[in-house]
Every structure is written in C-alpha cells, then in structure tokens.
Design a protein around this motif. Structure first.
Motif, PDB file in Angstrom:
ATOM      1  N   TYR A  11       6.447   6.048  -0.871  1.00 30.34           N
ATOM      2  CA  TYR A  11       5.900   5.397  -2.050  1.00 30.34           C
ATOM      3  C   TYR A  11       4.468   4.943  -1.771  1.00 30.34           C
ATOM      4  O   TYR A  11       4.132   4.589  -0.646  1.00 30.34           O
ATOM      5  CB  TYR A  11       6.769   4.203  -2.458  1.00 30.34           C
ATOM      6  N   TYR A  12       3.703   4.968  -2.835  1.00 28.47           N
ATOM      7  CA  TYR A  12       2.299   4.593  -2.716  1.00 28.47           C
ATOM      8  C   TYR A  12       1.911   3.700  -3.895  1.00 28.47           C
ATOM      9  O   TYR A  12       2.376   3.889  -5.019  1.00 28.47           O
ATOM     10  CB  TYR A  12       1.400   5.826  -2.724  1.00 28.47           C
ATOM     11  N   ALA A  13       1.037   2.754  -3.614  1.00 30.61           N
ATOM     12  CA  ALA A  13       0.436   1.992  -4.703  1.00 30.61           C
ATOM     13  C   ALA A  13      -0.431   2.947  -5.529  1.00 30.61           C
ATOM     14  O   ALA A  13      -0.992   3.909  -4.988  1.00 30.61           O
ATOM     15  CB  ALA A  13      -0.416   0.865  -4.149  1.00 30.61           C
ATOM     16  N   ASP A  14      -0.516   2.692  -6.808  1.00 31.08           N
ATOM     17  CA  ASP A  14      -1.295   3.569  -7.679  1.00 31.08           C
ATOM     18  C   ASP A  14      -2.737   3.698  -7.200  1.00 31.08           C
ATOM     19  O   ASP A  14      -3.357   4.761  -7.343  1.00 31.08           O
ATOM     20  CB  ASP A  14      -1.277   3.037  -9.110  1.00 31.08           C
ATOM     21  N   SER A  15      -3.251   2.632  -6.623  1.00 31.97           N
ATOM     22  CA  SER A  15      -4.656   2.621  -6.217  1.00 31.97           C
ATOM     23  C   SER A  15      -4.952   3.549  -5.045  1.00 31.97           C
ATOM     24  O   SER A  15      -6.120   3.870  -4.796  1.00 31.97           O
ATOM     25  CB  SER A  15      -5.083   1.194  -5.857  1.00 31.97           C
ATOM     26  N   VAL A  16      -3.918   3.999  -4.332  1.00 28.14           N
ATOM     27  CA  VAL A  16      -4.154   4.845  -3.157  1.00 28.14           C
ATOM     28  C   VAL A  16      -3.506   6.221  -3.282  1.00 28.14           C
ATOM     29  O   VAL A  16      -3.686   7.067  -2.390  1.00 28.14           O
ATOM     30  CB  VAL A  16      -3.667   4.163  -1.860  1.00 28.14           C
ATOM     31  N   LYS A  17      -2.793   6.466  -4.352  1.00 27.14           N
ATOM     32  CA  LYS A  17      -2.140   7.769  -4.533  1.00 27.14           C
ATOM     33  C   LYS A  17      -3.166   8.891  -4.498  1.00 27.14           C
ATOM     34  O   LYS A  17      -4.225   8.806  -5.112  1.00 27.14           O
ATOM     35  CB  LYS A  17      -1.387   7.794  -5.868  1.00 27.14           C
ATOM     36  N   VAL A  23       0.831  -1.200   0.000  1.00 25.91           N
ATOM     37  CA  VAL A  23       0.000   0.000   0.000  1.00 25.91           C
ATOM     38  C   VAL A  23       0.871   1.258   0.000  1.00 25.91           C
ATOM     39  O   VAL A  23       0.713   2.135  -0.844  1.00 25.91           O
ATOM     40  CB  VAL A  23      -0.947   0.026   1.216  1.00 25.91           C
ATOM     41  N   SER A  24       1.810   1.299   0.961  1.00 27.14           N
ATOM     42  CA  SER A  24       2.642   2.489   1.075  1.00 27.14           C
ATOM     43  C   SER A  24       3.867   2.156   1.897  1.00 27.14           C
ATOM     44  O   SER A  24       3.850   1.220   2.707  1.00 27.14           O
ATOM     45  CB  SER A  24       1.858   3.622   1.745  1.00 27.14           C
ATOM     46  N   GLY A  25       4.933   2.921   1.688  1.00 33.47           N
ATOM     47  CA  GLY A  25       6.148   2.717   2.453  1.00 33.47           C
ATOM     48  C   GLY A  25       6.924   4.003   2.592  1.00 33.47           C
ATOM     49  O   GLY A  25       6.772   4.932   1.785  1.00 33.47           O
ATOM     50  N   VAL A  26       7.761   4.059   3.620  1.00 36.59           N
ATOM     51  CA  VAL A  26       8.586   5.230   3.876  1.00 36.59           C
ATOM     52  C   VAL A  26       9.956   4.764   4.337  1.00 36.59           C
ATOM     53  O   VAL A  26      10.076   3.797   5.090  1.00 36.59           O
ATOM     54  CB  VAL A  26       7.918   6.147   4.934  1.00 36.59           C
ATOM     55  N   ASN A  27      10.991   5.449   3.862  1.00 31.33           N
ATOM     56  CA  ASN A  27      12.331   5.025   4.257  1.00 31.33           C
ATOM     57  C   ASN A  27      12.684   5.576   5.637  1.00 31.33           C
ATOM     58  O   ASN A  27      11.913   6.304   6.256  1.00 31.33           O
ATOM     59  CB  ASN A  27      13.360   5.411   3.204  1.00 31.33           C
ATOM     60  N   TRP A  28      13.884   5.268   6.111  1.00 31.72           N
ATOM     61  CA  TRP A  28      14.245   5.565   7.494  1.00 31.72           C
ATOM     62  C   TRP A  28      14.239   7.067   7.791  1.00 31.72           C
ATOM     63  O   TRP A  28      13.930   7.486   8.896  1.00 31.72           O
ATOM     64  CB  TRP A  28      15.633   4.995   7.799  1.00 31.72           C
ATOM     65  N   SER A  29      14.561   7.871   6.811  1.00 26.06           N
ATOM     66  CA  SER A  29      14.638   9.306   7.053  1.00 26.06           C
ATOM     67  C   SER A  29      13.295   9.994   6.853  1.00 26.06           C
ATOM     68  O   SER A  29      13.127  11.149   7.241  1.00 26.06           O
ATOM     69  CB  SER A  29      15.663   9.934   6.117  1.00 26.06           C
ATOM     70  N   GLY A  30      12.365   9.278   6.210  1.00 29.60           N
ATOM     71  CA  GLY A  30      11.102   9.919   5.868  1.00 29.60           C
ATOM     72  C   GLY A  30      11.158  10.691   4.571  1.00 29.60           C
ATOM     73  O   GLY A  30      10.163  11.270   4.138  1.00 29.60           O
ATOM     74  N   GLY A  31      12.336  10.692   3.948  1.00 29.99           N
ATOM     75  CA  GLY A  31      12.496  11.475   2.736  1.00 29.99           C
ATOM     76  C   GLY A  31      11.951  10.813   1.485  1.00 29.99           C
ATOM     77  O   GLY A  31      11.718  11.487   0.483  1.00 29.99           O
ATOM     78  N   SER A  32      11.760   9.512   1.550  1.00 28.74           N
ATOM     79  CA  SER A  32      11.220   8.785   0.390  1.00 28.74           C
ATOM     80  C   SER A  32       9.944   8.071   0.800  1.00 28.74           C
ATOM     81  O   SER A  32       9.948   7.283   1.734  1.00 28.74           O
ATOM     82  CB  SER A  32      12.244   7.765  -0.118  1.00 28.74           C
ATOM     83  N   TYR A  79      16.128   2.435   0.129  1.00 28.58           N
ATOM     84  CA  TYR A  79      15.126   2.064  -0.861  1.00 28.58           C
ATOM     85  C   TYR A  79      13.896   1.489  -0.175  1.00 28.58           C
ATOM     86  O   TYR A  79      14.016   0.705   0.759  1.00 28.58           O
ATOM     87  CB  TYR A  79      15.710   1.041  -1.834  1.00 28.58           C
ATOM     88  N   VAL A  80      12.736   1.836  -0.628  1.00 28.84           N
ATOM     89  CA  VAL A  80      11.489   1.300  -0.098  1.00 28.84           C
ATOM     90  C   VAL A  80      11.016   0.186  -1.024  1.00 28.84           C
ATOM     91  O   VAL A  80      10.624   0.438  -2.164  1.00 28.84           O
ATOM     92  CB  VAL A  80      10.417   2.389   0.022  1.00 28.84           C
ATOM     93  N   TYR A  81      11.051  -1.031  -0.534  1.00 23.35           N
ATOM     94  CA  TYR A  81      10.618  -2.170  -1.338  1.00 23.35           C
ATOM     95  C   TYR A  81       9.105  -2.325  -1.276  1.00 23.35           C
ATOM     96  O   TYR A  81       8.467  -1.958  -0.289  1.00 23.35           O
ATOM     97  CB  TYR A  81      11.291  -3.443  -0.840  1.00 23.35           C
TER      98      TYR A  81
END
Length: 125
Positions: A58-64, A47-56, A104-106
C-alpha cells in the motif's frame, strides 16, 4: 525487537534514495511493516506498507508511482525505493513493524508495535 533505518540524505528534486530497515528479528514474523514520515511541525503520516508475505503493498496517494516498498526476508530487511523526489517528501522517515495485524496493512501510527529511530530525508528544490 530493534529496527534500524538508514539511507536518508540530501538530494535534489527529481533524485532518488533507497531507505533500508533492518530488523533484529525475522521480518517474516511481523504481520506487516511500514514506512512513515514526519515533516517539521506536522504529524507522522503513513507512506507505504507491506504485509508479511509481500503480496499486499500500500502507498499513500502522494507517493504512488514514485515509491516502491519491498522486503527481503532472508536479510530481515525492508526497503523503500524513492524516485522522482519532491521537496514535500522532506522529513524524518521511520520504519515500523506490526505484530498482529494479520494480512492487512494498517496506515495508522497506533497499529504498529515497534519503531526504528528514523532517517532524515531532505529534498532541495
């Protein structure tokens, strides 16, 4: 490491919920944290992810445009704000932590090392 997800519930379409995931250890020690969901009879999906710093983030297209992920390192918590909910958002939502992914957010389930117990979100039409 224990992850405790909460905040799920029953909401009408168009409504909002905020999910929380509290970690027993510092979330800043994780390379990334993510939210996944699993609908009945379907595979678990990113669904969504965030890296350790919060700087990256990501969202699935369905929830953007509808969902927002954030993290509060001081509270060892990651949030998922879900707005404009749709019936197809229904499912069990899991938070997960990736220990070694770098910045990287997998999006793959197998890349995450720890999982919370899940919280049920039901969106009625």
């Amino acid at each position: 490491v224990q992850l405790q997800a909460s905040g799920g519930g029953l909401v009408q379409a168009g409504g909002s919920l905020r999910l929380s995931c509290v970690s027993s250890t510092s979330v800043s020690s994780f390379a990334a944290m993510g939210w996944f969901r699993q609908a009945p009879g379907k595979e678990r999906e990113f669904v969504s992810g965030v890296n350790w710093s919060g700087g990256s983030k990501y969202y699935a297209d369905s929830v953007k445009g509808r969902f927002t992920i954030s993290r509060d390192n001081a509270k060892n918590t990651v949030y998922l704000q879900m707005n404009s909910l749709k019936p197809e958002d229904t499912g069990v939502y899991y938070c997960a932590a990736d220990l070694v992914g770098g910045s990287y957010v997998y999006t793959e389930v197998g890349e995450y090392d720890y999982w919370g117990q899940g919280t049920l979100v039901t969106v009625s039409s």
